[in-house]
Design a protein around this motif. Structure first.
Motif, short mmCIF file in Angstrom:
data_model
loop_
_atom_site.label_atom_id
_atom_site.label_comp_id
_atom_site.label_asym_id
_atom_site.label_seq_id
_atom_site.Cartn_x
_atom_site.Cartn_y
_atom_site.Cartn_z
N VAL A 47 0.84 -1.20 0.00
CA VAL A 47 0.00 0.00 0.00
C VAL A 47 0.87 1.25 0.00
CG1 VAL A 47 -1.76 1.29 1.28
CG2 VAL A 47 -1.98 -1.18 1.02
N VAL A 48 2.00 1.23 0.73
CA VAL A 48 2.92 2.37 0.69
C VAL A 48 3.44 2.58 -0.73
CG1 VAL A 48 5.21 3.17 1.41
CG2 VAL A 48 3.59 2.38 3.11
N PHE A 49 3.75 1.50 -1.43
CA PHE A 49 4.18 1.60 -2.83
C PHE A 49 3.14 2.37 -3.65
CE2 PHE A 49 3.46 -0.69 -6.94
CZ PHE A 49 4.45 -0.05 -7.67
N LEU A 50 1.87 2.02 -3.50
CA LEU A 50 0.81 2.71 -4.24
C LEU A 50 0.73 4.18 -3.83
CD1 LEU A 50 -1.96 -0.06 -4.10
CD2 LEU A 50 -0.40 0.48 -6.01
N ALA A 51 0.87 4.47 -2.54
CA ALA A 51 0.83 5.85 -2.07
C ALA A 51 2.04 6.64 -2.59
CB ALA A 51 0.77 5.89 -0.54
N PRO A 111 -1.85 10.77 0.22
CA PRO A 111 -0.74 9.82 0.30
C PRO A 111 0.20 10.08 1.49
CG PRO A 111 -0.55 11.18 -1.68
CD PRO A 111 -1.87 11.50 -1.04
N MET A 112 0.36 11.33 1.89
CA MET A 112 1.25 11.61 3.02
C MET A 112 0.71 10.94 4.29
SD MET A 112 2.30 14.99 5.14
CE MET A 112 0.78 14.93 6.02
N TRP A 113 -0.58 11.14 4.58
CA TRP A 113 -1.14 10.54 5.79
C TRP A 113 -1.18 9.03 5.69
CZ3 TRP A 113 -0.67 12.86 10.00
CH2 TRP A 113 -0.71 14.26 10.04
N ALA A 114 -1.40 8.54 4.49
CA ALA A 114 -1.36 7.09 4.29
C ALA A 114 0.01 6.55 4.66
CB ALA A 114 -1.70 6.75 2.84
N VAL A 115 1.05 7.20 4.18
CA VAL A 115 2.40 6.73 4.45
C VAL A 115 2.74 6.89 5.93
CG1 VAL A 115 4.85 7.12 3.97
CG2 VAL A 115 3.21 7.05 2.09
N VAL A 116 2.31 7.97 6.56
CA VAL A 116 2.57 8.16 7.99
C VAL A 116 1.92 7.01 8.78
CG1 VAL A 116 2.05 9.61 9.99
CG2 VAL A 116 2.92 10.65 7.90
N VAL A 117 0.64 6.75 8.51
CA VAL A 117 -0.08 5.70 9.24
C VAL A 117 0.53 4.34 8.93
CG1 VAL A 117 -2.30 4.50 9.40
CG2 VAL A 117 -2.23 6.99 9.43
#
Length: 196
Positions: A47-51, A111-117
């Protein structure tokens, strides 16, 4: 070949070099990964890859995508080979935290919050492996985590766009891999020095 593409290719090569002996060790029964850690790492990494792609990481994100796919394969092998299925209450907490992060990313659409979480959750995924490595430090591969620390440093250098969304995950995982290596070396020395 542009600089970023060259670094990305080097990071993908390191990913494959790191995973091959780890996968081989699982098949031989030498390496016994904790299934929950690898489920968490596989899902969050992919999921991080997608973000990262959404945030403009470009070719620098591809090693994370390759890693996510192989990590999910390791989770399957860990389960099928019954590598380490010792599950504690804390392990369930880490897994539930990982799964609950996915709806948070979807809800935020950032994407930033996705990566943080997801980075926080991925770091929680180290919990079961840290617990296992503390008790059985020879059940993990120092080389694997060393190569992954180096790979993640190269990933940061390969990114086409640097931001929290693109840099946080690989940088944090590099630090976590280094910490885990230090723990494994320390515990191996303690156990070697302890009389039987």
């Amino acid at each position: 070949m542009p600089y970023n593409e060259l670094l990305s290719a080097a990071a993908i090569t390191l990913t494959l070099v790191a995973f091959y002996p780890y996968l081989h060790g699982i098949i031989q029964g030498i390496v016994k990964p904790h299934v929950f850690s690898w489920v968490i790492w596989g899902s969050t990494t992919f999921v991080v890859f997608l973000a990262q792609l959404q945030a403009g990481g470009g070719v620098g994100a591809w090693p994370i995508g390759v890693s996510g796919a192989i990590t999910l394969l390791i989770a399957v092998l860990a389960y099928l080979k019954r590598a380490d299925l010792t599950i504690t209450g804390a392990d369930w907490f880490f897994l539930v935290a990982a799964i609950s992060s996915l709806p948070l990313w979807y809800a935020s659409s950032d994407p930033m919050w996705a990566v943080v979480v997801l980075t926080a959750v991925d770091l929680l995924g180290f919990g079961p492996t840290v617990r296992k490595a503390y008790a059985a430090p020879h059940s993990e591969s120092l080389t694997f985590f060393g190569i992954f620390a180096a790979r993640n440093i190269i990933v940061v250098m390969a990114l086409e766009h640097s931001s929290v969304a693109t840099v946080l995950f690989p940088a944090a995982i590099a630090v976590a891999c280094i910490f885990l290596m230090i723990l494994i070396v320390y515990r191996r020395r303690v156990l070697a020095a302890t009389p039987p």
